[in-house]
Each structure stands twice: as C-alpha cells, then as structure tokens.
Design a protein around this motif. Sequence first.
Motif, PDB file in Angstrom:
ATOM      1  N   ASN A  45       0.798  -1.299  -0.005  1.00 60.22           N
ATOM      2  CA  ASN A  45       0.061   0.066   0.158  1.00 60.22           C
ATOM      3  C   ASN A  45       0.858   1.409   0.083  1.00 60.22           C
ATOM      4  O   ASN A  45       0.351   2.436  -0.305  1.00 60.22           O
ATOM      5  CB  ASN A  45      -0.963   0.185   1.177  1.00 60.22           C
ATOM      6  CG  ASN A  45      -2.129  -1.260   1.157  1.00 60.22           C
ATOM      7  OD1 ASN A  45      -2.715  -0.910   0.165  1.00 60.22           O
ATOM      8  ND2 ASN A  45      -1.823  -2.105   1.853  1.00 60.22           N
ATOM      9  N   SER A  47       2.934   4.517  -1.017  1.00 63.25           N
ATOM     10  CA  SER A  47       3.063   5.143  -2.346  1.00 63.25           C
ATOM     11  C   SER A  47       4.276   5.362  -2.685  1.00 63.25           C
ATOM     12  O   SER A  47       5.130   6.162  -2.229  1.00 63.25           O
ATOM     13  CB  SER A  47       2.130   6.610  -2.341  1.00 63.25           C
ATOM     14  OG  SER A  47       0.787   6.311  -2.140  1.00 63.25           O
ATOM     15  N   ASN A  55      -1.942   6.446  -3.117  1.00 62.98           N
ATOM     16  CA  ASN A  55      -2.719   7.183  -1.993  1.00 62.98           C
ATOM     17  C   ASN A  55      -3.843   8.286  -2.631  1.00 62.98           C
ATOM     18  O   ASN A  55      -4.719   8.474  -1.856  1.00 62.98           O
ATOM     19  CB  ASN A  55      -1.770   8.157  -1.106  1.00 62.98           C
ATOM     20  CG  ASN A  55      -1.284   9.072  -1.743  1.00 62.98           C
ATOM     21  OD1 ASN A  55      -0.844   9.086  -2.866  1.00 62.98           O
ATOM     22  ND2 ASN A  55      -0.856  10.269  -1.096  1.00 62.98           N
ATOM     23  N   LYS A 227      -6.847  13.601  -2.060  1.00 60.06           N
ATOM     24  CA  LYS A 227      -7.986  12.619  -1.410  1.00 60.06           C
ATOM     25  C   LYS A 227      -9.262  13.162  -1.308  1.00 60.06           C
ATOM     26  O   LYS A 227     -10.158  12.678  -1.157  1.00 60.06           O
ATOM     27  CB  LYS A 227      -7.353  11.993  -0.268  1.00 60.06           C
ATOM     28  CG  LYS A 227      -6.269  11.168  -0.644  1.00 60.06           C
ATOM     29  CD  LYS A 227      -5.197  10.700   0.663  1.00 60.06           C
ATOM     30  CE  LYS A 227      -6.285   9.879   1.341  1.00 60.06           C
ATOM     31  NZ  LYS A 227      -5.740   9.140   2.656  1.00 60.06           N
ATOM     32  N   THR A 260     -10.540   2.326  -2.824  1.00 62.39           N
ATOM     33  CA  THR A 260      -9.028   2.888  -2.495  1.00 62.39           C
ATOM     34  C   THR A 260      -7.902   1.709  -2.886  1.00 62.39           C
ATOM     35  O   THR A 260      -8.380   0.578  -2.977  1.00 62.39           O
ATOM     36  CB  THR A 260      -8.978   3.587  -1.260  1.00 62.39           C
ATOM     37  OG1 THR A 260      -9.356   2.359   0.031  1.00 62.39           O
ATOM     38  CG2 THR A 260      -9.769   4.556  -1.046  1.00 62.39           C
TER      39      THR A 260
END
Length: 420
Positions: A45, A47, A55, A227, A260
Amino acid sequence: MYQIYFKQAIEMLRQNKFFSIISILGTALAIMMIMSIIISDEVKNISIAPENNRNRTLYLTYQSLTDSLGNGNYSDSSGPISYEIIKNYISLLQTPELISAQTGLNALVSREASTQTVSANVKCTDPACWKLFSFSFLKGKTFGEEEFQSGLCEAVISESMEKKLFKGENALEQTIKINFRPYKVIGIVKDISPVFTKASSEIWIPYTSRKNPENAGYQVMLLAKNKNDFAAIREEIKKIERKFNADEVTKTLDVRWPETHRILSMNIGGNNEKEMKEQAETRNRKVAFILIIILLVPAINLSGLNLSRIKRRTQEIGVRKAFGAKKHIILVQILWENLIVSFIGGIFGMIFSVLVIFLMKDWLLGISQNSGIPLNTIISIPAFLSVFAACVIINILSAAIPAYRASRMTIVHSLTNNVI
C-alpha cells in the motif's frame, strides 16, 4: 542518569548470558511476526515509484448489467468494466486528474523471423498509464494519444524481455510478435517488481491495437487531484449510472463502489461505502486480535524471567531504598533497563522480519522467488516506529508487574531476600 541505566543494562546482559539470549530471542521472534504482517501490508500500500500515486487513486473493478424488465443478468457484461462503458461514459468524467484503463493477458512472444517463443505478461493499456505510473526509460519513448487512437501496433518492453528475445542486441525499432501479431518496439524500460501489481509487466501495448478490444474486461484507475476529491468522483460515477440507465431503457448499470488502493489490496468489495467499511473493520479486528495474541504470549513468558531476575536483585533494591531511593525511581530504572533489552530484541526482530519477507515473499506477497523487492519499500519510518511501539508494549506487559512489586517491597524484605 539514563546513561547509568544503559550501562547497567548492558552489564546485566553480559553477566546473565542465558537469560539475555532468551529475553532478546523471545522479543525478536515476537517482533519478527508482527513486522512481517506490518511490512507485507506496507509493501502492498505504500505510495512509492513506480506506483507513487496509490494514495490518491480510486479503482473501478466490477460492473453488473441487469435486465430492466426483470429477465435476469446479462452474464456476458457482468464482470470487469467493459470497453463500451469506458469509452462512452467513464472517459467523460471531469473530476479526476487522470483516467487510465488496463487489462492483462499471458501471450506467446517471439522475435520476428524467429521460431523461438517465450511466455510473457502483456499489459494492454492507454497513454495515461505513463503519467499515472513512474517508469524509467532506458531507450525510446512511449506510445502517445495519436498512436493509441489510431490503434497502431507498438510496444514498450522491459529490460529483461529485451535480453530474452534479442540476446544482447538492441531491440529498439525491431519487430516482435505477440500472439503472432507483429508489434514495433518503441521503448525499453527498467524491470518493475511484481510487488507493484498495477504497473508491472513485461510488455505494454495499446489496448486499441488488439483485434477486438471491446471483448475484453478492464480495470479503471481514477487519479484524484487530492484525496478530498474522492467523494466527488464517487458521486460522478453514480451520475454515470443514471445517465446510462436513461440511455439504455432495457438495461440497468451498477458499478461497484470505487475502491481505494488499501481496500483493493484487502480483496473485499461492496456496493457502497458502508459495506466496504464494515468488511474492512472486520478484517482489521481479526488482524488486531492476532497481533495482541502475538504480543501477549512472549510478554507472559518474559514476565516470568523478569520476576526471577528481579528476585536476584532484591538486596540491591533494599540497599538503594535504605539510602533514600524513591519507589518511582526504582520502578523507572527497572522499566528502562528492560526497555533497552526489548529494543535490542526489536532490532534483531526487524532484521529477521526483512529476511522472512525476502525468503517467503511468494507466500506473504504472492510474488515469485525470482522477483526482487525494492529495499526502500521495506525499510521505512512507519516500520521503524512500529518496531519501537511493539518493543514498548512488550516491555510494559512483561516488566510492569515485577517492577511494581519490587518497588513496593519493604526494606527488610529486600535485605533478607524474601520472595516478592
């Protein structure tokens, strides 16, 4: 004062080698198991190049078309996102900074005029992927929007694929055959670890160059400016559904809630945010329970060792109290000394966990033993902070009760070396 505690802790390790080895090894194994879980999740996960936008990327992975008249599912259209939906609807989204679609296939690849073929992973994608991901080009260039729209048969290949097919010769501008269809090599990139599942491949081609791109199913990646745009993007997806349902009277489109990267790596899905959140919380509770058990078992065992070690120091504690040492000072010293031992075990545990990740990457990460893992995806600040936090927790769990009881002993009991 803390320097004295440190020196005393090191001296105790030297004097009690067997106890020291057991304490450090017990802590190290616990940390190793915890860090293996944390690091494997971190690798999936974080970035970092080439997937340095994880992300702020949302993923569309599944669609379902049902008959508005109630005659059942369109089984041929239930699955990955269809070419039609991407071209006529998703490509019109305004909120995302970037929209990229891709699908993968295993293909037979050969050099032109050669009978020798190799099996290769081929990623069928679009020009946006070169902006979404960070590739390191050794030679040549990417295919652009004009080539993509024209459906030209051009390919970018990895460094290792160039070596396989061309045996040290320059592959640029050469022709290769992918499933017996000729493609011109226009670029060569550095190999990408399979840890980066969305970016990695051996060959990249425009999906419009395939004979029937409309027959394939795709995964769509939506890059948000930040985000905070996730909610707006999800709302736009719902508008797409309503627009399609208004255009197609006999069909109803349902696109799975945009995921996500973290949710995608958990292999869970849902039709809305509530369903995904519930499944993610259930999974996190299971992981938390496992971590607690991993911490408790060695902590209980080490507390017994700490108790026996402190019993041998009761006279020392009694003398210190007789000379005016405060209870909290004795408590802090014992905890501090034990923290040093735990931290040494944590360092060894971190080293062991990195070795385990490399040796068992096929099981933990689902990639082959022959594939590499970038070291900077494993050694990170969150990983070190996690190690330190685990050390502190084990220290508190294993040393708090013995230390508290030692600090509460009367001077007489300490000097006569009575049982705590």
